[in-house]
Design an enzyme around this catalytic site. Structure first.
Site, PDB file in Angstrom:
ATOM      1  N   GLU A  55      -5.067   0.400   6.212  1.00 18.54           N
ATOM      2  CA  GLU A  55      -5.306   0.801   7.821  1.00 18.54           C
ATOM      3  C   GLU A  55      -6.321   0.192   8.578  1.00 18.54           C
ATOM      4  O   GLU A  55      -6.049  -0.241   9.785  1.00 18.54           O
ATOM      5  CB  GLU A  55      -5.395   2.356   7.944  1.00 18.54           C
ATOM      6  CG  GLU A  55      -4.576   3.310   7.342  1.00 18.54           C
ATOM      7  CD  GLU A  55      -3.433   3.371   8.437  1.00 18.54           C
ATOM      8  OE1 GLU A  55      -3.627   2.917   9.642  1.00 18.54           O
ATOM      9  OE2 GLU A  55      -2.197   3.774   7.771  1.00 18.54           O
ATOM     10  N   TRP A 115       0.722  -1.197   0.008  1.00 21.02           N
ATOM     11  CA  TRP A 115       0.061  -0.002  -0.018  1.00 21.02           C
ATOM     12  C   TRP A 115       0.905   1.151   0.199  1.00 21.02           C
ATOM     13  O   TRP A 115       0.331   2.488  -0.337  1.00 21.02           O
ATOM     14  CB  TRP A 115      -0.990  -0.129   0.938  1.00 21.02           C
ATOM     15  CG  TRP A 115      -0.168  -0.209   2.417  1.00 21.02           C
ATOM     16  CD1 TRP A 115       0.407   0.608   3.369  1.00 21.02           C
ATOM     17  CD2 TRP A 115      -0.265  -1.615   2.928  1.00 21.02           C
ATOM     18  NE1 TRP A 115       0.771  -0.154   4.283  1.00 21.02           N
ATOM     19  CE2 TRP A 115       0.444  -1.401   4.501  1.00 21.02           C
ATOM     20  CE3 TRP A 115      -0.468  -2.859   2.810  1.00 21.02           C
ATOM     21  CZ2 TRP A 115       0.817  -2.282   5.156  1.00 21.02           C
ATOM     22  CZ3 TRP A 115      -0.301  -3.940   3.664  1.00 21.02           C
ATOM     23  CH2 TRP A 115       0.654  -3.825   4.719  1.00 21.02           C
ATOM     24  N   ARG A 116       2.085   0.969   0.362  1.00 19.61           N
ATOM     25  CA  ARG A 116       2.951   2.227   0.219  1.00 19.61           C
ATOM     26  C   ARG A 116       3.658   2.678  -1.149  1.00 19.61           C
ATOM     27  O   ARG A 116       3.867   3.611  -1.500  1.00 19.61           O
ATOM     28  CB  ARG A 116       4.284   2.008   1.110  1.00 19.61           C
ATOM     29  CG  ARG A 116       4.114   2.320   2.556  1.00 19.61           C
ATOM     30  CD  ARG A 116       5.200   2.250   3.561  1.00 19.61           C
ATOM     31  NE  ARG A 116       4.850   2.343   4.714  1.00 19.61           N
ATOM     32  CZ  ARG A 116       5.616   2.173   6.072  1.00 19.61           C
ATOM     33  NH1 ARG A 116       6.845   1.535   5.747  1.00 19.61           N
ATOM     34  NH2 ARG A 116       5.332   2.577   7.090  1.00 19.61           N
ATOM     35  N   TYR A 152     -11.498 -10.412  14.108  1.00 16.97           N
ATOM     36  CA  TYR A 152     -12.207  -8.968  14.337  1.00 16.97           C
ATOM     37  C   TYR A 152     -13.125  -8.606  13.426  1.00 16.97           C
ATOM     38  O   TYR A 152     -12.909  -7.423  12.632  1.00 16.97           O
ATOM     39  CB  TYR A 152     -11.430  -7.959  14.884  1.00 16.97           C
ATOM     40  CG  TYR A 152     -10.397  -8.087  16.073  1.00 16.97           C
ATOM     41  CD1 TYR A 152     -11.031  -7.916  17.491  1.00 16.97           C
ATOM     42  CD2 TYR A 152      -9.071  -8.608  15.769  1.00 16.97           C
ATOM     43  CE1 TYR A 152     -10.371  -7.998  18.426  1.00 16.97           C
ATOM     44  CE2 TYR A 152      -8.605  -8.891  16.979  1.00 16.97           C
ATOM     45  CZ  TYR A 152      -8.761  -8.551  18.279  1.00 16.97           C
ATOM     46  OH  TYR A 152      -8.483  -8.914  19.481  1.00 16.97           O
TER      47      TYR A 152
END
Ligand code: SF4
Length: 351
Positions: free
Chosen positions: A37, A24-25, A82
């Site tokens: 994120e 993602w960078r 999660y």
């Protein structure tokens, strides 16, 4: 901070040479930054990379994510845990399509309004994807800032949090590269200003660090004391007679007050069926021809770590007597009763 310009220069030139490569960078579009994120909220970078690449292949655009079924999104998320994060992502993608014509919003307040996005995540997306001068504060930067500023206050308290956020704001204010600054700060916290034994000698901002110059970095950040857990051992019995099961109501003040549970006893060591039979008779007026230990469940409730030994009773005789409310229920009633968490797990295990 004095010499903010020099601080940023030192930080950014260290980051240029030392940052870890992440997918993602290399291509920080708003969508990719957002997904990364959210995945990174509870999961380590090394685990996230493979999930991120698979997720991007399955849902290459916001529209494709919004159009997917929740089942498909959860399946792509499976193993990351999660799951609320995946549900929020899906809901947010739909909202972006509905309210922003499928384009990730640029404005900080619009980003913050999306499901599953808090102040940190909004700041990260806003600064990294749009170069908005928005601060970030998470585990690594809390530690780093507390040391740079030699902040002694408990970092969980609102007053200290306000101090930390103000400091974070000052670091990106009027900067042309707020996204790189924020990423460099997190990377520095992760690689150099580590929880234990910070590598101060290799730190590119050592001359700006108040804790290094005037204090003790290893004592910061000041966090609230960890909860002291207490270990408990209990035994629970599923008592069956004439296709019915005995349940007891958990009273106010009990764990799981208002829910139903199986007869349960505090024990100090793994107990034998004879002792347990005696407890069953003393408390409920019943005796079992056999009491079989089936399995153990380890679980935590508030500050207690509980090891629950689960038994099944067969050949039950005697007249039911109890000082607390009890009921004999059939399988259908048992299924629909609000049961304690471990009570439900016991039934599932047995199935
Ligand atoms: Fe952290 Fe040490 Fe650098 Fe200070 S000098 S920011 S304590 S690594």
């Amino acid at each position: 901070m004095e010499n903010l310009k020099r601080f940023r220069q030192g930080l950014l030139s260290w980051y240029k040479n030392s940052h870890r490569e992440m997918p993602w960078r290399t291509e920080p579009t708003p969508y990719r930054v957002w997904i990364s994120e959210i995945m990174l909220q509870q999961t380590q970078v090394t685990t996230v990379v493979a999930y991120f690449l698979r997720f991007m292949e399955a849902f290459p655009t916001i529209e494709s994510l919004a159009a997917a079924t929740e089942m498909d999104v959860l399946r792509a998320w499976e193993g990351l845990g999660y799951y609320r994060r995946a549900k929020n992502l899906h809901a947010a993608a739909k909202e972006i399509c509905r309210k922003h014509s499928g384009k990730f919003p640029r404005q900080f307040d619009d980003i913050l309004a999306l499901p599953g996005i808090g102040r940190y995540t909004a700041g990260a997306i806003s600064s990294i994807a749009f170069q908005n001068q928005k601060p970030i504060l998470e585990g690594n930067t809390i530690r780093l800032f507390a040391r740079l500023q030699n902040i002694q206050g408990d970092v969980s308290l609102p007053a200290t949090q306000n101090l930390l956020w103000s400091f974070a704001e000052s670091l990106v204010a009027n900067s042309r590269r707020p996204g790189d600054i924020n990423q460099a700060l997190m990377e520095l916290g992760n690689q150099i200003c580590t929880v234990k034994n910070p590598h101060c000698i290799s730190c590119p901002v050592i001359q700006h660090c108040d804790a290094f110059l005037n204090g003790d970095p290893s004592k910061l950040p000041n966090k609230p004391r960890k909860i002291q857990y207490e270990s408990l051992m209990e035994a629970a019995i599923v008592v069956r007679r004439n296709k019915k099961t005995l349940v007891r109501l958990c009273l106010p003040g009990d764990r799981w007050a208002g829910l139903w549970d199986f007869p349960r006893f505090s024990i100090s060591e793994p107990t034998d069926s004879m002792t347990l039979n005696r407890l069953l008779q003393q408390t409920y007026g019943l005796r079992a021809r056999s009491l079989t230990p089936e399995f153990r469940i380890k679980h935590a409730v508030t500050r207690f770590r509980i090891e629950l030994h689960c038994f099944w009773a067969e050949g039950v005789t005697g007249k039911t007597e109890s000082k607390t409310p009890v009921r004999w229920v059939n399988d259908q009633q048992l299924h629909s009763l609000p049961l304690s968490a471990t009570g439900r797990r016991m039934l599932e295990f047995k199935r």
